[in-house]
Design an enzyme around this catalytic site. Structure first.
Site, mmCIF file in Angstrom:
data_model
loop_
_atom_site.group_PDB
_atom_site.id
_atom_site.type_symbol
_atom_site.label_atom_id
_atom_site.label_comp_id
_atom_site.label_asym_id
_atom_site.label_seq_id
_atom_site.Cartn_x
_atom_site.Cartn_y
_atom_site.Cartn_z
ATOM 1 N N LYS A 1 0.743 -1.275 0.138
ATOM 2 C CA LYS A 1 -0.038 0.008 0.013
ATOM 3 C C LYS A 1 0.891 1.236 0.108
ATOM 4 C CE LYS A 1 0.869 1.469 4.516
ATOM 5 N NZ LYS A 1 1.497 2.811 4.824
ATOM 6 N N ASP B 1 -2.673 -1.840 10.624
ATOM 7 C CA ASP B 1 -2.833 -1.901 9.144
ATOM 8 C C ASP B 1 -3.348 -3.186 8.590
ATOM 9 O OD1 ASP B 1 -1.935 0.884 8.949
ATOM 10 O OD2 ASP B 1 -0.163 0.262 8.244
HETATM 11 P P1 ATP Z 1 4.223 0.378 7.848
HETATM 12 O O1 ATP Z 1 4.077 0.651 6.422
HETATM 13 O O2 ATP Z 1 3.048 -0.692 8.352
HETATM 14 O O3 ATP Z 1 4.736 1.021 8.722
HETATM 15 P P2 ATP Z 1 6.753 -0.769 7.038
HETATM 16 O O4 ATP Z 1 6.772 -0.946 5.617
HETATM 17 O O5 ATP Z 1 7.433 0.413 7.540
HETATM 18 O O6 ATP Z 1 5.293 -0.838 7.684
HETATM 19 P P3 ATP Z 1 7.473 -3.574 7.356
HETATM 20 O O7 ATP Z 1 8.102 -3.893 6.144
HETATM 21 O O8 ATP Z 1 6.191 -3.877 7.685
HETATM 22 O O9 ATP Z 1 7.502 -2.084 7.725
HETATM 23 O O10 ATP Z 1 8.468 -4.064 8.228
HETATM 24 C C1 ATP Z 1 8.537 -3.657 9.615
HETATM 25 C C2 ATP Z 1 9.396 -4.448 10.546
HETATM 26 O O11 ATP Z 1 8.702 -5.526 10.705
HETATM 27 C C3 ATP Z 1 10.809 -4.971 9.918
HETATM 28 O O12 ATP Z 1 11.774 -4.262 10.668
HETATM 29 C C4 ATP Z 1 10.652 -6.401 10.035
HETATM 30 O O13 ATP Z 1 11.907 -7.038 10.486
HETATM 31 C C5 ATP Z 1 9.453 -6.874 10.754
HETATM 32 N N1 ATP Z 1 8.938 -8.034 10.024
HETATM 33 C C6 ATP Z 1 8.328 -9.109 10.519
HETATM 34 N N2 ATP Z 1 7.859 -10.034 9.655
HETATM 35 C C7 ATP Z 1 7.894 -9.293 8.397
HETATM 36 C C8 ATP Z 1 7.508 -9.589 7.326
HETATM 37 N N3 ATP Z 1 6.864 -10.603 6.867
HETATM 38 N N4 ATP Z 1 7.603 -8.729 6.161
HETATM 39 C C9 ATP Z 1 8.100 -7.636 6.455
HETATM 40 N N5 ATP Z 1 8.646 -7.131 7.728
HETATM 41 C C10 ATP Z 1 8.384 -7.949 8.745
#
Ligand code: ATP
Length: 296
Positions: free
Chosen positions: A11, A137
């Site tokens: 997203k 989310d």
């Molecule tokens: P958001 O937009 O919800 O803030 P984000 O894109 O900033 O999310 P994510 O990629 O969801 O961040 O990852 C955040 C943390 O979650 C990472 O540091 C990662 O180690 C942990 N994590 C655990 N499982 C997963 C997964 N399947 N995919 C991505 N990150 C994961």
């Protein structure tokens, strides 16, 4: 069915406002969410023992109980008293810690995929009630498309599909922690608030210009200030013909909206050559998520 393969879409936030910081520390938000045709692919297979195994390939992610895939599978198995287990392998495309809800997307794809694989018959609403325990989310990631997200992210209003366009996504080398950004946001003394209501009207009217001119994200006050590369990416995308460009979520990913595919591709090329980004994509809006691509 023994096995299925499902795609969970990333997203972006076309607009992101933080209304206030509540006394309990949570932030009340008002965001316009939009799924992209940029996905992680999960292959979920039944196993005979009540265990959960995860394979993450080369992705720099934990393959244990810290993975949101594991947490989601575990939650669903407990909720439904499942005695079988699963083996889930992840093909990661969505940038990590990037503001694109990659982890929540995987959590949602796990819930949607297992619901089908084990014929659990849970409704979207039931899955959303479970999903919010994994992350704010996740309820949105279960439904996808265009939506207004309020409360701490769990109050969703489905919006009509946003008008077609091309989206260039660029992620610089750094990773940003969502927790850090919210902790450093002065939510109760923000100088401006994005016109989210106006953007919702523009979406309803399929008015792309009305949408792009209202693209604002208050979290830029933290992340963009700290990482000027975000400003550089936005400037380059606009210089290359983007209607507008914005940081998604807590960043550092930036996206630009284009009306012409050719210009979008040229902009991506320029981004790659600039060295400002580590990952980049040209994509489009998607009005759905949780797409099952194969069943066995
Ligand atoms: P958001 O937009 O919800 O803030 P984000 O894109 O900033 O999310 P994510 O990629 O969801 O961040 O990852 C955040 C943390 O979650 C990472 O540091 C990662 O180690 C942990 N994590 C655990 N499982 C997963 C997964 N399947 N995919 C991505 N990150 C994961």
């Amino acid at each position: 069915m023994k096995k299925l393969t499902i795609q969970g879409m990333a997203k972006i936030n076309l607009g992101l406002d933080v209304i206030r910081r509540r006394e309990d520390g949570y932030h009340e938000v008002k965001m316009v969410m939009q799924t992209l045709n940029l996905c992680d692919t999960l292959t979920i297979e039944k196993s005979d023992t009540p265990s959960i195994t995860i394979q993450v390939g080369t992705a720099p992610l934990p393959a244990d109980e810290n993975n949101l895939i594991y947490k989601s599978a575990n939650l669903l198995m407990q909720h439904c008293n499942l005695s079988l287990g699963v083996s889930i392998s992840l093909q990661k495309e969505i940038p990590i810690a990037a503001g694109m809800a990659g982890g929540s997307t995987d959590a949602a794809a796990t819930l949607l995929g297992m619901n089908q694989l084990f014929a659990l018959g849970l409704s979207l609403e039931e899955l959303q009630k479970l999903g919010v325990k994994i992350g704010a989310d996740v309820p949105y990631c279960l439904q996808g498309g265009t939506a207004l997200s309020e409360g701490i992210g769990e109050i969703l209003t489905t919006l009509p599909a946003a008008p077609d366009c091309f989206v260039v996504v660029g992620k610089p080398e750094l990773s940003v922690s969502t927790k850090y950004v919210y902790e450093n946001l002065h939510a109760n003394s923000l100088q401006y608030h994005p016109d989210i209501d106006g953007m919702v009207v523009a979406i309803t009217n399929k008015d792309l210009d009305g949408i792009t001119k209202r693209m604002e994200n208050v979290l830029e006050t933290v992340t963009e200030k700290e990482y000027p590369v975000i400003t550089d990416i936005k400037d380059l995308l606009k210089e290359k013909g983007a209607e507008n460009a914005l940081m998604s979520g807590s960043g550092p990913t930036v996206f630009g909206i284009f009306t012409e595919e050719k210009r979008a591709r040229e902009a991506r090329e320029a981004l790659q050559q600039s060295g400002l980004v580590k990952q980049s994509f040209v994509t489009t809006f998607s009005d759905r998520t949780g797409i099952v691509v194969s069943k066995e």
